[in-house]
Motif scaffolding. Structure first.
Motif, mmCIF file in Angstrom:
data_model
loop_
_atom_site.group_PDB
_atom_site.id
_atom_site.type_symbol
_atom_site.label_atom_id
_atom_site.label_comp_id
_atom_site.label_asym_id
_atom_site.label_seq_id
_atom_site.Cartn_x
_atom_site.Cartn_y
_atom_site.Cartn_z
ATOM 1 N N UNK A 170 9.449 0.951 6.038
ATOM 2 C CA UNK A 170 9.407 1.277 7.491
ATOM 3 C C UNK A 170 9.987 2.712 7.352
ATOM 4 N N UNK A 171 9.165 3.956 8.031
ATOM 5 C CA UNK A 171 9.851 4.920 8.307
ATOM 6 C C UNK A 171 10.473 4.832 9.899
ATOM 7 N N UNK A 172 10.117 3.900 10.589
ATOM 8 C CA UNK A 172 10.912 3.985 11.848
ATOM 9 C C UNK A 172 10.096 4.610 12.931
ATOM 10 N N UNK A 173 9.050 4.990 12.540
ATOM 11 C CA UNK A 173 8.124 5.983 13.315
ATOM 12 C C UNK A 173 6.926 5.336 13.822
ATOM 13 N N UNK A 174 6.646 5.599 15.260
ATOM 14 C CA UNK A 174 5.534 5.124 16.068
ATOM 15 C C UNK A 174 4.332 6.060 16.145
ATOM 16 N N UNK A 184 0.783 -1.237 -0.019
ATOM 17 C CA UNK A 184 -0.055 -0.025 0.077
ATOM 18 C C UNK A 184 0.927 1.232 0.001
ATOM 19 N N UNK A 185 0.359 2.334 -0.370
ATOM 20 C CA UNK A 185 1.098 3.596 -0.563
ATOM 21 C C UNK A 185 1.353 4.079 0.957
ATOM 22 N N UNK A 186 0.530 3.928 1.778
ATOM 23 C CA UNK A 186 0.826 4.146 3.455
ATOM 24 C C UNK A 186 0.020 3.187 4.190
ATOM 25 N N UNK A 187 0.787 2.550 5.186
ATOM 26 C CA UNK A 187 0.001 1.564 5.966
ATOM 27 C C UNK A 187 0.525 1.695 7.455
ATOM 28 N N UNK A 195 1.101 2.313 16.094
ATOM 29 C CA UNK A 195 1.248 1.799 14.809
ATOM 30 C C UNK A 195 2.655 2.178 14.416
ATOM 31 N N UNK A 196 2.983 1.193 13.581
ATOM 32 C CA UNK A 196 4.286 1.503 12.884
ATOM 33 C C UNK A 196 4.106 1.862 11.265
ATOM 34 N N UNK A 197 4.612 2.964 10.983
ATOM 35 C CA UNK A 197 4.312 3.604 9.673
ATOM 36 C C UNK A 197 5.206 3.257 8.479
#
Length: 563
Positions: free
Chosen positions: A267-271, A234-237, A250-252
């Motif tokens: 992964x952007x490594x962001x919560x 997906x484009x964003x998940x 959620x993990x981005x």
């Protein structure tokens, strides 16, 4: 004439005459192709008024071509393929030669959430206006065929009367938001993403600020540890995780997508906490709108921007230009332990009731069956159903003492609650029956393949996905299936051009996600397909190591074992 939305102040740049990639944020506003021109000429959302006041009254021939093959997608409408045109003509004929005077109409079902009343209305519309058609898609939607433009306003009235919509179900828009079909009920759920899905619907869907994107934009949100929404493509998940300090969130992920140039999300490594998911979603969506590549349609998906920027820069732009704050670093999701991620079968809910997941054949259902499912659910104490990203359905909230009766009722309709791996794991796109891009038939082929494999390999009990696509565009996710079949025309033993498939083997989703390998030079005719699949599966059973999944075996097997 509708102008392009003005990018946020933080992302505006001095306009230049250089065409570049057609990125608004660096001043490239001049439309560079026909799609960008018709979107600039008029927002696709505006076509609804013309459908209701002009086209539905004057008929198919009154429809402006830019509305017919462009803006009407903003309301879930595609012209379907004219009957009798074989796959060899798909790339040869002009659009008007392929168009039938009927439409596919897609109903968006965000999060896969349905009530019995909604499903009953879908069934009634199917029977009254769509010649009984109502396919389940692998994006949790329902698609009708044989829709006349004259009937569209009445269909909208009935859908919207029960809270359903076709708004931006297609087009260069924010498409349906995928969600875990067991959100809010599963005993093992990390976090329920439903409030975020609802807030995204409220803020984004039908909003002119986001109705002119470079291309489609796909979203997935799930707090299930089964990773049940194909987040990698997906484009964003937003993937449910437990932060050691802040708790569930959620993990981005960004930049996934398949088609002819597949890429897995990164992964952007962001919560992201639940109450900030919609803000982050709007930020990613806005980056796509402002920085996305509009010059070439085949590079207009977010995955290309992410590939060029990399995760670090993408996160920096998201934080500095759109969110105006830093995101919290967070953990990656844990590896799922379940053999299947589709929720088929009988499962206990956290409230003590049960949900029952069942498998149609390759998503092919009809209005009469959907109405019967709605009635059956209601008779067994349920008002809620779900669709899945594997073309399956669930009935929720069933009292324990009613489960057996519900299962019997579903199986009497040929919906299997304990299906074979072949029934459970085979998906198919729309195919040449209705799709103007398709080259081969898919739905009937998939159903027949299931029957043959069940007959030939009755003892086979390993998880297996067989995804059948009618063209290279991967709507049925061929690259991430154990056995992916891409439709094309091939030569048979007598030199005749016939329907067939290019074979991809060993693809997978999950934390070890990857694309299947093409078997060099191997193209299987449609008639040979059952023989080929049986042969490869028998070799797998004979040569696999203890506990080895098909994808792992296919990745290491010698070429001759796969042919």
């Amino acid at each position: 004439m509708a102008d392009a939305p003005t990018p946020p102040a933080a992302s505006r740049r001095k306009a230049s005459r250089h065409r570049g990639e057609g990125q608004w944020a660096v001043g490239h506003f001049t439309p560079l192709n026909g799609n960008e021109q018709f979107k600039k000429d008029d927002d696709g959302l505006n076509v609804r008024t013309r459908i209701e006041t002009i086209y539905s009254k004057a008929g198919f021939d009154s429809i402006d071509p830019n509305d017919l093959r462009g803006r009407m997608r903003w309301w879930g409408l595609y012209t379907q393929r004219r009957p009798g045109i074989d796959g060899g003509k798909t790339a040869v004929l002009e659009p008007e030669e392929l168009d039938d005077e009927y439409f596919m109409l897609r109903v968006r079902i965000d999060g896969g959430r349905l009530t019995t009343a909604q499903l009953r209305v879908i069934g009634e519309i199917s029977q009254e206006f769509a010649r009984g058609t109502a396919d389940l898609t692998d994006r949790q939607n329902v698609q009708f065929h044989w829709i006349r433009i004259e009937d569209v306003p009445e269909i909208w009235r009935r859908l919207e009367g029960v809270g359903l919509s076709t708004t931006e179900a297609c087009g260069d828009t924010p498409r349906v938001v995928l969600g875990s079909p067991v959100a809010g009920i599963a005993e093992d759920e990390i976090i329920d993403g439903t409030p975020a899905i609802e807030e995204i619907q409220r803020r984004v869907i039908g909003n002119p600020e986001f109705s002119n994107l470079p291309r489609k934009f796909k979203t997935a949100i799930s707090g299930s540890p089964l990773l049940d929404v194909a987040h990698e493509i997906n484009d964003v998940a937003f993937v449910g995780v437990e932060h050691p300090q802040y708790g569930p969130g959620f993990d981005l992920w960004v930049g996934g997508g398949l088609s002819t140039n597949p890429k897995l999300g990164v992964r952007l490594g962001a919560w992201v906490p639940l109450d900030e998911v919609a803000d982050v979603h709007v930020g990613v969506l806005s980056i796509f709108r402002d920085y996305g590549y509009r010059r070439l349609r085949n590079r207009a998906r977010l995955k290309f921007l992410v590939a060029d920027w990399g995760a670090e820069k993408f996160r920096q732009v998201l934080e500095d230009e759109y969110l105006l704050r830093k995101l919290v670093d967070g953990p990656a999701p844990a590896e799922p332990v379940a053999r299947w991620r589709d929720h088929v079968g009988v499962h206990r809910q956290k409230d003590g009731r049960f949900y029952v997941g069942f498998a149609p054949r390759v998503g092919r259902v009809d209005g009469t069956l959907l109405s019967k499912i709605a009635d059956l659910a209601a008779e067994h104490g349920s008002d809620r159903l779900r669709t899945t990203v594997e073309q399956k359905m669930l009935v929720l909230d069933v009292p324990e003492e009613r489960v057996g009766s519900l299962v019997a009722g579903l199986e009497a309709l040929d919906f299997q609650v304990t299906p074979s791996p072949f029934r459970r794991g085979t998906m198919a796109c729309t195919g040449i029956e209705f799709c103007k891009l398709a080259i081969v038939e898919t739905k009937a082929r998939g159903a027949a393949l299931i029957d043959e494999l069940e007959r030939r390999l009755p003892e086979f009990d390993e998880p297996l996905t067989i995804n059948i696509n009618g063209c290279p565009n991967a709507c049925a996710r061929i690259q991430v299936a154990d056995i992916g079949l891409k439709g094309q025309l091939v030569l048979d033993d007598e030199g005749r051009q016939v329907e067939g498939f290019q074979v991809h083997l060993g693809g997978a989703l999950g934390l070890e996600a990857g694309f299947g390998r093409k078997v060099r030079g191997l193209k299987v005719t449609a008639e040979e397909l059952p023989d080929y699949v049986e042969r490869v599966l028998r070799r797998y059973l004979q040569a696999r190591e203890d506990g080895e999944r098909f994808a792992a075996w296919a990745s290491r097997a010698p070429q001759e074992a796969l042919s």
